[in-house]
Design an enzyme around this catalytic site. Structure first.
Site, mmCIF file in Angstrom:
data_model
loop_
_atom_site.group_PDB
_atom_site.id
_atom_site.type_symbol
_atom_site.label_atom_id
_atom_site.label_comp_id
_atom_site.label_asym_id
_atom_site.label_seq_id
_atom_site.Cartn_x
_atom_site.Cartn_y
_atom_site.Cartn_z
ATOM 1 N N GLN A 19 -1.387 -1.265 0.495
ATOM 2 C CA GLN A 19 -1.264 -0.215 1.291
ATOM 3 C C GLN A 19 -2.037 -0.067 2.784
ATOM 4 O O GLN A 19 -1.628 0.796 3.483
ATOM 5 C CB GLN A 19 -1.873 0.809 0.539
ATOM 6 C CG GLN A 19 -1.061 1.407 -0.681
ATOM 7 C CD GLN A 19 -1.614 2.244 -1.890
ATOM 8 O OE1 GLN A 19 -2.477 1.862 -2.610
ATOM 9 N NE2 GLN A 19 -1.538 3.434 -1.568
ATOM 10 N N HIS A 113 -2.829 -4.655 -7.944
ATOM 11 C CA HIS A 113 -2.725 -3.192 -7.581
ATOM 12 C C HIS A 113 -1.136 -2.899 -7.269
ATOM 13 O O HIS A 113 -0.849 -3.012 -5.997
ATOM 14 C CB HIS A 113 -3.673 -2.842 -6.419
ATOM 15 C CG HIS A 113 -3.864 -1.382 -6.145
ATOM 16 N ND1 HIS A 113 -5.099 -0.827 -6.371
ATOM 17 C CD2 HIS A 113 -2.736 -0.363 -6.118
ATOM 18 C CE1 HIS A 113 -4.905 0.518 -6.199
ATOM 19 N NE2 HIS A 113 -3.714 0.580 -6.032
ATOM 20 N N ASN A 157 -4.892 -2.450 -11.614
ATOM 21 C CA ASN A 157 -4.806 -0.899 -11.315
ATOM 22 C C ASN A 157 -3.752 -0.220 -12.053
ATOM 23 O O ASN A 157 -2.619 -0.646 -11.801
ATOM 24 C CB ASN A 157 -4.603 -0.620 -9.873
ATOM 25 C CG ASN A 157 -4.841 0.731 -9.357
ATOM 26 O OD1 ASN A 157 -5.784 1.328 -9.366
ATOM 27 N ND2 ASN A 157 -3.515 1.095 -9.152
ATOM 28 N N GLU A 158 -4.291 0.960 -12.604
ATOM 29 C CA GLU A 158 -3.059 1.765 -13.241
ATOM 30 C C GLU A 158 -2.112 1.213 -13.836
ATOM 31 O O GLU A 158 -0.752 1.084 -13.637
ATOM 32 C CB GLU A 158 -2.627 2.931 -12.192
ATOM 33 C CG GLU A 158 -3.707 3.481 -11.723
ATOM 34 C CD GLU A 158 -3.271 4.553 -10.568
ATOM 35 O OE1 GLU A 158 -2.124 4.583 -10.289
ATOM 36 O OE2 GLU A 158 -4.141 5.291 -9.905
HETATM 37 O O1 IFM Z 1 -2.355 5.612 -3.581
HETATM 38 C C1 IFM Z 1 -2.501 5.556 -4.945
HETATM 39 C C2 IFM Z 1 -3.083 4.406 -5.508
HETATM 40 O O2 IFM Z 1 -2.446 3.133 -4.960
HETATM 41 C C3 IFM Z 1 -3.244 4.334 -6.840
HETATM 42 N N1 IFM Z 1 -3.713 5.588 -7.369
HETATM 43 C C4 IFM Z 1 -3.137 6.904 -6.904
HETATM 44 C C5 IFM Z 1 -3.404 6.667 -5.264
HETATM 45 C C6 IFM Z 1 -2.767 7.997 -4.680
HETATM 46 O O3 IFM Z 1 -1.253 8.357 -5.234
#
Ligand code: IFM
Length: 422
Positions: A19, A113, A157-158
């Site tokens: 990002q 991520h 991540n997530e």
């Molecule tokens: O930008 C994302 C991030 O990559 C992961 N968690 C949520 C954020 C906002 O949507």
């Protein structure tokens, strides 16, 4: 604002490689973008130019008085072909970790991520059980190089969003819409996490602390009286909030979670439209947009109480917690100051109620490229000029700096996340 934050409390901000860096490695996401699968036209090729501005960004982190920086490494950049490590790319991250450490900033490294190398995705990604070991091999390589400076690691991540959006809802690559494939991917990602924990522990050279960062999201049925909608919302709610820590915290003989990272933003409603395939549209939609009340530029409801509830829920697993992401898309910075105060206050309440929260990472340090929304979603404490990539602190950055200055007590404590064993 924060109540009795302990001396070791980490005051941080977070980013992710794909990002913010610009020119990311060739991954399932760069491929997805090239194939025109994104719902917007923005390219991650620019990002926030972080790759060439790491030093400047560290300067901002210092200026804000942060005691921690959460960043991710781009697997596709580090391992552009199976088994071949790009030494220069790995060195760049090693430099970043060492530079954080030298400045008294705790580096927190996320190994995955959302983006996976294209070669890995083409080999079946997290849909194939034998691939778990490939991720672990990568994790071990990174740990061997960065382990001198990095104590806190996040494997995924997530993982809940990775699976739900990529394998069940078809919104992220690989774009699958299959509950069965989602169940398989859940098993593979959990296996990849377990193996990566072993690899990091073997290679990091100091006792690492390893967790996941879960996106905690309460899911309610849009129409409480619709039994099917209610049942599915409950199922998704469990998957988002409980399944992952429950499954991973269960490994007691050889623990594979030292802490739980909580990413928290908002709440959602689930709507079922059984006729949608005929009329056009999705059978099942997860709605985060609110029509009224305080809401972000993405129309996500602002709901600080939800963070308190999420932390109480995560605390049931008996592990230390870190708020690994929390923030708001708010380009005018109109809501962010109150958002920040209210969410820090929610953490203080959760701590008073017994949740062992050890840190807070604002999402994000920088305006960046948002997966499904592109550059429109501005989450940064630092505003990034799209033409020049110049950084400018928003008012909430100064607010955060002042809150930290009032509460931070010294550099990160080496015993920071030490498990209260026994
Ligand atoms: O930008 C994302 C991030 O990559 C992961 N968690 C949520 C954020 C906002 O949507």
């Amino acid at each position: 604002v924060t109540g009795d934050a302990p001396a070791a409390f980490l005051w941080g901000a977070a980013t992710s490689a794909h990002q913010v860096e610009g020119a990311p490695g060739r991954s399932d996401w760069t491929e997805w973008e090239a194939a025109g699968r994104l719902p917007h036209r923005d390219s991650a090729a620019t990002g926030a130019g972080h790759w060439h501005r790491m030093e400047e960004d560290l300067g901002w982190i210092e200026a804000l008085g942060l005691s921690a920086y959460r960043f991710s490494v781009d697997w596709a950049r580090i391992e552009p072909e199976p088994g071949r490590i790009d030494g220069a790319a790995l060195e760049r991250y090693a430099w970043l970790a060492a530079a954080c450490r030298a400045r008294g900033i705790e580096p927190v490294v996320t190994l995955h991520h959302f983006a996976s190398p294209l070669w890995f995705a083409r080999a079946g990604g997290f849909g194939r059980a034998t691939n778990a070991e490939i991720f672990a091999r990568f994790a071990g390589r990174v740990a061997a190089r960065l382990g001198r400076d990095v104590r806190i690691w996040i494997t995924f991540n997530e993982p809940n969003v990775l699976v739900a959006a990529g394998y069940i809802a078809g919104r992220f690559p690989p774009g699958l819409k299959s509950l069965r494939r989602g169940i398989v991917a859940t098993r593979v990602v959990q296996a990849a996490h377990r193996r990566a924990v072993g690899a990091v522990r073997r290679h990091a050279g100091r006792e690492p602390l390893i967790g996941i960062a879960l996106q905690m999201l309460e899911v309610a049925p849009e129409r409480a009286r619709n039994p099917l909608e209610r049942a599915l919302a409950a199922l998704l709610d469990t998957f988002m909030n409980d399944t992952w820590p429950r499954d991973l915290a269960r490994d007691r003989a050889e623990p594979v979670l030292d802490f739980i990272g909580v990413n928290y933003y908002t709440r959602a409603r689930l709507r079922l439209s059984p006729l949608a395939p005929v009329l056009g549209g999705e059978t099942m939609a997860l709605l985060m947009q609110a029509e009224e009340g305080l809401r972000s530029d993405l129309r996500w409801p602002v709901w600080p109480e939800g963070l308190e509830r999420a932390l109480a829920r995560a605390a049931r697993h008996g592990l230390p917690l870190l708020v690994t992401e929390n923030g708001i898309a708010d380009s005018a910075d109109a809501l962010r100051p109150d958002f920040l105060r209210a969410h820090l206050a929610a953490i203080a309440r959760a701590r008073q109620a017994g949740a062992d929260v050890r840190g807070y990472f604002h999402w994000s340090l920088l305006d960046n490229w948002e997966w499904l929304e592109g550059y429109e979603a501005r989450f940064g404490l630092l505003e990034v000029d799209r033409a020049t990539l110049a950084r400018r602190p928003r008012a909430s950055a100064f607010l955060y700096r002042d809150i930290i200055a009032r509460h931070r007590r010294g550099p990160p404590d080496p015993a920071l996340l030490a498990r209260e064993r026994g």
